[in-house]
Structure formats: C-alpha cells, structure tokens
Design a protein around this motif. Structure first.
Motif, PDB file in Angstrom:
ATOM      1  N   ASP A  66      12.675   3.362  -4.022  1.00  0.00           N
ATOM      2  CA  ASP A  66      11.334   3.778  -3.595  1.00  0.00           C
ATOM      3  C   ASP A  66      10.497   2.592  -3.138  1.00  0.00           C
ATOM      4  OD1 ASP A  66      11.891   6.438  -4.113  1.00  0.00           O
ATOM      5  OD2 ASP A  66      11.190   6.302  -6.204  1.00  0.00           O
ATOM      6  N   ASP A  67      10.569   1.492  -3.844  1.00  0.00           N
ATOM      7  CA  ASP A  67       9.815   0.310  -3.425  1.00  0.00           C
ATOM      8  C   ASP A  67      10.360  -0.275  -2.131  1.00  0.00           C
ATOM      9  OD1 ASP A  67       7.976   0.395  -5.431  1.00  0.00           O
ATOM     10  OD2 ASP A  67       9.030  -1.031  -6.731  1.00  0.00           O
ATOM     11  N   LEU A  68      11.669  -0.175  -1.909  1.00  0.00           N
ATOM     12  CA  LEU A  68      12.242  -0.646  -0.654  1.00  0.00           C
ATOM     13  C   LEU A  68      11.723   0.175   0.519  1.00  0.00           C
ATOM     14  CD1 LEU A  68      14.284  -2.448   0.877  1.00  0.00           C
ATOM     15  CD2 LEU A  68      15.946  -0.615   0.534  1.00  0.00           C
ATOM     16  N   ILE A  69      11.669   1.482   0.359  1.00  0.00           N
ATOM     17  CA  ILE A  69      11.165   2.360   1.415  1.00  0.00           C
ATOM     18  C   ILE A  69       9.677   2.126   1.627  1.00  0.00           C
ATOM     19  CG2 ILE A  69      10.787   4.777   2.044  1.00  0.00           C
ATOM     20  CD1 ILE A  69      13.440   5.384   0.593  1.00  0.00           C
ATOM     21  N   SER A  70       8.935   1.876   0.554  1.00  0.00           N
ATOM     22  CA  SER A  70       7.487   1.677   0.680  1.00  0.00           C
ATOM     23  C   SER A  70       7.152   0.374   1.410  1.00  0.00           C
ATOM     24  CB  SER A  70       6.823   1.700  -0.700  1.00  0.00           C
ATOM     25  OG  SER A  70       7.198   0.560  -1.443  1.00  0.00           O
ATOM     26  N   LEU A  71       8.086  -0.565   1.472  1.00  0.00           N
ATOM     27  CA  LEU A  71       7.843  -1.786   2.228  1.00  0.00           C
ATOM     28  C   LEU A  71       7.665  -1.507   3.714  1.00  0.00           C
ATOM     29  CD1 LEU A  71      10.377  -4.319   0.685  1.00  0.00           C
ATOM     30  CD2 LEU A  71       7.904  -4.359   0.488  1.00  0.00           C
ATOM     31  N   PHE A  72       8.283  -0.455   4.223  1.00  0.00           N
ATOM     32  CA  PHE A  72       8.268  -0.156   5.641  1.00  0.00           C
ATOM     33  C   PHE A  72       7.280   0.957   6.009  1.00  0.00           C
ATOM     34  CE2 PHE A  72      12.458  -1.870   4.629  1.00  0.00           C
ATOM     35  CZ  PHE A  72      12.435  -2.978   5.459  1.00  0.00           C
ATOM     36  N   ARG A  73       6.600   1.514   5.021  1.00  0.00           N
ATOM     37  CA  ARG A  73       5.608   2.541   5.291  1.00  0.00           C
ATOM     38  C   ARG A  73       4.257   1.910   5.569  1.00  0.00           C
ATOM     39  NH1 ARG A  73       7.059   6.841   0.630  1.00  0.00           N
ATOM     40  NH2 ARG A  73       8.886   7.706   1.641  1.00  0.00           N
ATOM     41  N   ARG A  74       3.438   2.636   6.314  1.00  0.00           N
ATOM     42  CA  ARG A  74       2.085   2.177   6.592  1.00  0.00           C
ATOM     43  C   ARG A  74       1.257   2.316   5.301  1.00  0.00           C
ATOM     44  NH1 ARG A  74      -0.582   4.949  11.635  1.00  0.00           N
ATOM     45  NH2 ARG A  74       1.574   4.759  12.257  1.00  0.00           N
ATOM     46  N   PRO A  75       0.451   1.314   4.972  1.00  0.00           N
ATOM     47  CA  PRO A  75      -0.334   1.430   3.741  1.00  0.00           C
ATOM     48  C   PRO A  75      -1.354   2.556   3.856  1.00  0.00           C
ATOM     49  CG  PRO A  75      -0.951  -0.540   4.983  1.00  0.00           C
ATOM     50  CD  PRO A  75       0.234   0.063   5.668  1.00  0.00           C
ATOM     51  N   ALA A  76      -1.677   3.112   2.718  1.00  0.00           N
ATOM     52  CA  ALA A  76      -2.649   4.209   2.667  1.00  0.00           C
ATOM     53  C   ALA A  76      -4.021   3.712   3.114  1.00  0.00           C
ATOM     54  CB  ALA A  76      -2.723   4.770   1.262  1.00  0.00           C
ATOM     55  N   SER A  77      -4.749   4.595   3.699  1.00  0.00           N
ATOM     56  CA  SER A  77      -6.084   4.247   4.177  1.00  0.00           C
ATOM     57  C   SER A  77      -6.999   3.973   2.992  1.00  0.00           C
ATOM     58  CB  SER A  77      -6.646   5.380   5.017  1.00  0.00           C
ATOM     59  OG  SER A  77      -7.955   5.078   5.414  1.00  0.00           O
ATOM     60  N   ARG A  78      -7.845   2.969   3.107  1.00  0.00           N
ATOM     61  CA  ARG A  78      -8.736   2.597   2.009  1.00  0.00           C
ATOM     62  C   ARG A  78     -10.147   3.134   2.202  1.00  0.00           C
ATOM     63  NH1 ARG A  78      -6.990  -2.609  -0.908  1.00  0.00           N
ATOM     64  NH2 ARG A  78      -4.810  -2.713  -0.345  1.00  0.00           N
ATOM     65  N   LYS A  79     -10.291   4.068   3.083  1.00  0.00           N
ATOM     66  CA  LYS A  79     -11.611   4.656   3.299  1.00  0.00           C
ATOM     67  C   LYS A  79     -12.009   5.479   2.089  1.00  0.00           C
ATOM     68  CE  LYS A  79     -11.203   4.942   8.295  1.00  0.00           C
ATOM     69  NZ  LYS A  79     -11.183   5.820   9.452  1.00  0.00           N
ATOM     70  N   VAL A  80     -13.239   5.330   1.694  1.00  0.00           N
ATOM     71  CA  VAL A  80     -13.745   6.065   0.536  1.00  0.00           C
ATOM     72  C   VAL A  80     -14.563   7.228   1.041  1.00  0.00           C
ATOM     73  CG1 VAL A  80     -15.193   5.933  -1.523  1.00  0.00           C
ATOM     74  CG2 VAL A  80     -13.837   3.943  -0.808  1.00  0.00           C
ATOM     75  N   LYS A  81     -14.229   8.414   0.542  1.00  0.00           N
ATOM     76  CA  LYS A  81     -14.983   9.602   0.951  1.00  0.00           C
ATOM     77  C   LYS A  81     -16.293   9.648   0.179  1.00  0.00           C
ATOM     78  CE  LYS A  81     -10.955  12.340   2.097  1.00  0.00           C
ATOM     79  NZ  LYS A  81     -10.211  13.568   1.853  1.00  0.00           N
ATOM     80  N   SER A  82     -17.337  10.000   0.892  1.00  0.00           N
ATOM     81  CA  SER A  82     -18.629  10.066   0.201  1.00  0.00           C
ATOM     82  C   SER A  82     -19.037  11.481  -0.084  1.00  0.00           C
ATOM     83  CB  SER A  82     -19.709   9.396   1.045  1.00  0.00           C
ATOM     84  OG  SER A  82     -19.746   9.959   2.337  1.00  0.00           O
TER      85      SER A  82
END
Length: 82
Positions: A66-82
């Motif tokens: 899972d960590d190997l696959i996560s290296l190649f995924r786009r990171p999650a958006s850090r936008k905070v919903k208000s």
C-alpha cells in the motif's frame, strides 16, 4: 603519420610570435579503442532496472504494498472546507 596514410603534405607556417611551443618536435599519437555507446546505454538500462527492482523490493519489505502504491498517487487536497 606518413607510414599510415597514402598522402602526406608538410607545411611550415610562421606564427609571428603569438604562440610558443615547448618540448620536442616529435611525439607519438596514442589511439585507444573504447566501448561503443550501445554498451553504455545497455549498461545504463541494466543498472537502472536493478535499482528500481531493489527499491521496490525494499519498500514492499519495510512498508508494504500500500505504501509503494501511495508513492505514485497524487497527494490528497489540503483544502479545508468551511
């Protein structure tokens, strides 16, 4: 040079003192045969494949697939919903 070529022309030039040559007037030309570019590219391909395989193996052993696959995924958006 005359022993290895069929046509040899000797020209004497006067250089107006701009250049100064030191040492003897006769010297040897050393020519070496080296490996071709194909060999270098093949070696690069083999070593690159080895390093990628080693990196993948070590990541799977230490962290898991899972960590190997996560290296190649786009990171999650850090936008905070208000």
């Amino acid at each position: 040079l005359g022993d290895h070529t069929s046509e040899l022309n000797v020209q004497n030039e006067v250089l107006d003192g701009i250049f100064t040559f030191y040492g003897s007037t006769s010297s040897r030309l050393h020519i070496y045969q080296v490996a071709s570019v194909t060999f270098d590219l093949l070696l690069l391909l083999v070593l690159g494949s080895y390093l990628i395989t080693l990196f993948t193996f070590l990541i799977i052993i230490t962290r898991g697939v899972d960590d190997l696959i996560s290296l190649f995924r786009r990171p999650a958006s850090r936008k905070v919903k208000s």
